[in-house]
Design a protein around this motif. Sequence first.
Motif, PDB file in Angstrom:
ATOM      1  N   ARG A  61       0.838  -1.194   0.000  1.00 18.18           N
ATOM      2  CA  ARG A  61       0.000   0.000   0.000  1.00 18.18           C
ATOM      3  C   ARG A  61       0.877   1.249   0.000  1.00 18.18           C
ATOM      4  N   PRO A  62       0.407   2.338  -0.611  1.00 15.49           N
ATOM      5  CA  PRO A  62       1.234   3.551  -0.703  1.00 15.49           C
ATOM      6  C   PRO A  62       1.453   4.204   0.647  1.00 15.49           C
ATOM      7  N   VAL A  63       2.415   5.103   0.706  1.00 14.88           N
ATOM      8  CA  VAL A  63       2.676   5.853   1.937  1.00 14.88           C
ATOM      9  C   VAL A  63       1.433   6.644   2.307  1.00 14.88           C
ATOM     10  N   SER A 118      -1.413  10.758   7.122  1.00 14.47           N
ATOM     11  CA  SER A 118      -1.480  10.200   8.471  1.00 14.47           C
ATOM     12  C   SER A 118      -0.767  11.086   9.484  1.00 14.47           C
ATOM     13  N   LYS A 119      -1.043  10.822  10.740  1.00 16.50           N
ATOM     14  CA  LYS A 119      -0.356  11.537  11.809  1.00 16.50           C
ATOM     15  C   LYS A 119       1.135  11.211  11.798  1.00 16.50           C
ATOM     16  N   TRP A 120       1.470   9.982  11.377  1.00 15.92           N
ATOM     17  CA  TRP A 120       2.883   9.608  11.300  1.00 15.92           C
ATOM     18  C   TRP A 120       3.622  10.548  10.351  1.00 15.92           C
ATOM     19  N   ALA A 121       2.993  10.887   9.228  1.00 15.94           N
ATOM     20  CA  ALA A 121       3.635  11.787   8.263  1.00 15.94           C
ATOM     21  C   ALA A 121       3.827  13.176   8.866  1.00 15.94           C
ATOM     22  N   PRO A 159       6.753   0.167  10.270  1.00 12.89           N
ATOM     23  CA  PRO A 159       7.233   1.458   9.735  1.00 12.89           C
ATOM     24  C   PRO A 159       8.572   1.277   9.020  1.00 12.89           C
ATOM     25  N   TYR A 160       8.887   2.200   8.090  1.00 14.35           N
ATOM     26  CA  TYR A 160      10.142   2.105   7.357  1.00 14.35           C
ATOM     27  C   TYR A 160      10.722   3.503   7.110  1.00 14.35           C
ATOM     28  N   ILE A 195      10.466   8.600   9.226  1.00 15.11           N
ATOM     29  CA  ILE A 195       9.715   7.354   9.320  1.00 15.11           C
ATOM     30  C   ILE A 195       8.371   7.507   8.623  1.00 15.11           C
ATOM     31  N   ALA A 196       8.038   6.521   7.806  1.00 15.10           N
ATOM     32  CA  ALA A 196       6.755   6.514   7.106  1.00 15.10           C
ATOM     33  C   ALA A 196       6.044   5.191   7.368  1.00 15.10           C
ATOM     34  N   ILE A 197       4.741   5.206   7.172  1.00 12.86           N
ATOM     35  CA  ILE A 197       3.960   3.967   7.223  1.00 12.86           C
ATOM     36  C   ILE A 197       3.075   3.910   5.988  1.00 12.86           C
ATOM     37  N   GLU A 198       2.664   2.703   5.643  1.00 14.58           N
ATOM     38  CA  GLU A 198       1.750   2.550   4.518  1.00 14.58           C
ATOM     39  C   GLU A 198       0.338   2.905   4.952  1.00 14.58           C
ATOM     40  N   ALA A 199      -0.502   3.172   3.981  1.00 12.20           N
ATOM     41  CA  ALA A 199      -1.896   3.509   4.275  1.00 12.20           C
ATOM     42  C   ALA A 199      -2.645   2.266   4.760  1.00 12.20           C
ATOM     43  N   PRO A 200      -3.609   2.428   5.649  1.00  7.82           N
ATOM     44  CA  PRO A 200      -4.450   1.293   6.035  1.00  7.82           C
ATOM     45  C   PRO A 200      -5.404   0.936   4.904  1.00  7.82           C
ATOM     46  N   ALA A 201      -6.004  -0.243   4.982  1.00  9.31           N
ATOM     47  CA  ALA A 201      -7.026  -0.662   4.014  1.00  9.31           C
ATOM     48  C   ALA A 201      -8.328  -0.858   4.768  1.00  9.31           C
ATOM     49  N   MET A 202      -9.306  -0.039   4.469  1.00  4.68           N
ATOM     50  CA  MET A 202     -10.593  -0.103   5.149  1.00  4.68           C
ATOM     51  C   MET A 202     -11.703  -0.289   4.121  1.00  4.68           C
ATOM     52  N   LEU A 203     -12.629  -1.184   4.410  1.00  7.97           N
ATOM     53  CA  LEU A 203     -13.741  -1.414   3.503  1.00  7.97           C
ATOM     54  C   LEU A 203     -14.944  -1.880   4.314  1.00  7.97           C
ATOM     55  N   GLU A 204     -15.944  -0.995   4.436  1.00 12.00           N
ATOM     56  CA  GLU A 204     -17.177  -1.356   5.131  1.00 12.00           C
ATOM     57  C   GLU A 204     -18.056  -2.155   4.174  1.00 12.00           C
TER      58      GLU A 204
END
Length: 596
Positions: free
Chosen positions: A221-223, A227-230, A444-445, A452-461
């Motif tokens: 997943r993309p960065v 996010s708050k991490w960014a 994180p990477y 430090i970056a993290i990938e986006a979460p995947a959410m699907l209702e």
Amino acid sequence: MNFSSVFLRLIPLLAASAFGFTSATAATYEYDVVVYGGSPAGIAASIQAARMGRKVALIEPSRYLGGQLTNGGTAMEPKYSHLVGGIAREFHHRIWNWYIDDAHWTFQKRDSFAGFSPVASEPDNQRMWNYEPHVAGRILDDMLREARVHVILGHSLEQQEGVNKEERRLTSIHLKGDDVYAGKVFLDASYDGQLMALAGVTHRTGREANVTYGETLNGIRPVDVGSKWAKWNLDARTVEGDPQSPLIAGVAVSAPGEAGSECPANPTGTLAICVTKVAANRLPWPKPASYDPREYELLVRVAEKLEAKSLFHLEPLPNGKARLTPGLELAPLFNTVPAELLDADLQTRRKIVRRHRDHLIGVFWTLANDERVPEPVRKQLQEVGLCRDEWRDNGSWPSQSNVPGTRRLVGATVLTEKHLRGEESTEDPVGMNFGSVKLSPSMPYVTKGDRIAIEAPAMLELHPQPVGLQVLLPKSEECTNLLVPVCVSASHVAEGAFRNEVVLMVLGQSAGTAAALAVEHKVEVADLDYNLLRARLVADGQVLEDELLRQEVHQKVTREKAAADTVLNELDRKTQERTNARAAAQEKRKQQEAGR
């Protein structure tokens, strides 16, 4: 003493004596149905097959049964309770019966617990969906004993020669300690799909590329730039600002690859533990004997940025307890499990799980005690703690470490994101899935400038949808007498919707029904007549379609049709009025012309 652990240890002894043998001597034991994995699916499958007159063995590699039901407690969304039938519904009725007794409310008055209030969609209001882990364990023990299921705990498959197979049929499995369990039908109800892997059926690990099944949320997943991490702009180095300093523990050297591409990601597990604020039942967070503050540097830096209320979610459970899960921003520090766990033997696996458990305990100790952590965060963590009356033989820490989705079956039908979105459907339903996809970012990477970056979460209702029998079956050319109700045939994204333990119970019962019918009618599971299976599932109370949704759709269609009819009738009326007006005008003109 913890009731659950007592009963779980007694089951194999009682069952063994009932069948006329004990586990002290290596031997070959013959059963109609052999279930590997004491997950909710495995338990429900075993109970169902035994109730249908089959001789059943349930084998669990650890010393505990029940998965998340007996580990972190469960808090289910009541609006979907009408989709839960059969054994899962019975289990939740027994939960209700337990808590109707005031004697079982030790640290809280029953009337003060909102989870005991009636559910609007329940016709009889005698189900309870939020409960304590040890209560779930005790009730599952009772149901297994009543069904006379033979339960074997603490024995895992041999890694090298754990499966005997003749052509496309499994004939027996070989456990460590030399015991062999022969069966007519086998179920892999484990969280890691170990039996199906040894059986040689096609399966996958990691994440597929988006192009594999035409998905959008799979693969790398993309960065997550929003996010708050960014926004935190965290330094990845142990000594901030020093590019020669080592990376902080828990930070990967770089991103795993291009967004959307295949990703051999480490398995991820969702942490959910039972905690309490009640002082009389609360234990302080223990400090692991192997505690190393360097492991938690990233945690401290994140805690400095987060508000205390964002750290965790607390869902109420009875007796002043709560089901604790990490918030979205904190999840990357919890949900990555060591990659070597997947193929480890039992002893190595136990060491990895113990090391991972100690690390997680250290997370809570750090947040509650490290003076670098902001005081509001420390205060919040000090107000909750482990429960004295849960998992007493395991230091009040959950007894199992469940890591769903490590392996996934690849059957003739593979559930994908398209099925979840309603663009495709499966045939031959055996239960309803009402889970949602909530895949948190993993490790994180490092990015440019040692940030430090993290990938986006995947959410699907999702809307509730039926699950077809085919997603529980390997390809027929690979194995004809194996069912897989946990590591179902699904992509990484679709599998994320099957992490609801109640859904697993539903699928487990259906798998157990199919197994028992296959034995009774002397056919392979893959060749079982679906109409026969469906009739038995319905007779046993399984829900195979969303009747409420169907009624809503029917009512909506009826309303829309009525509205359309009204519009059409009005158009017809106006058209007739215009026709009549034209006819009257023509008649008037004729009369006028005749009078000239």
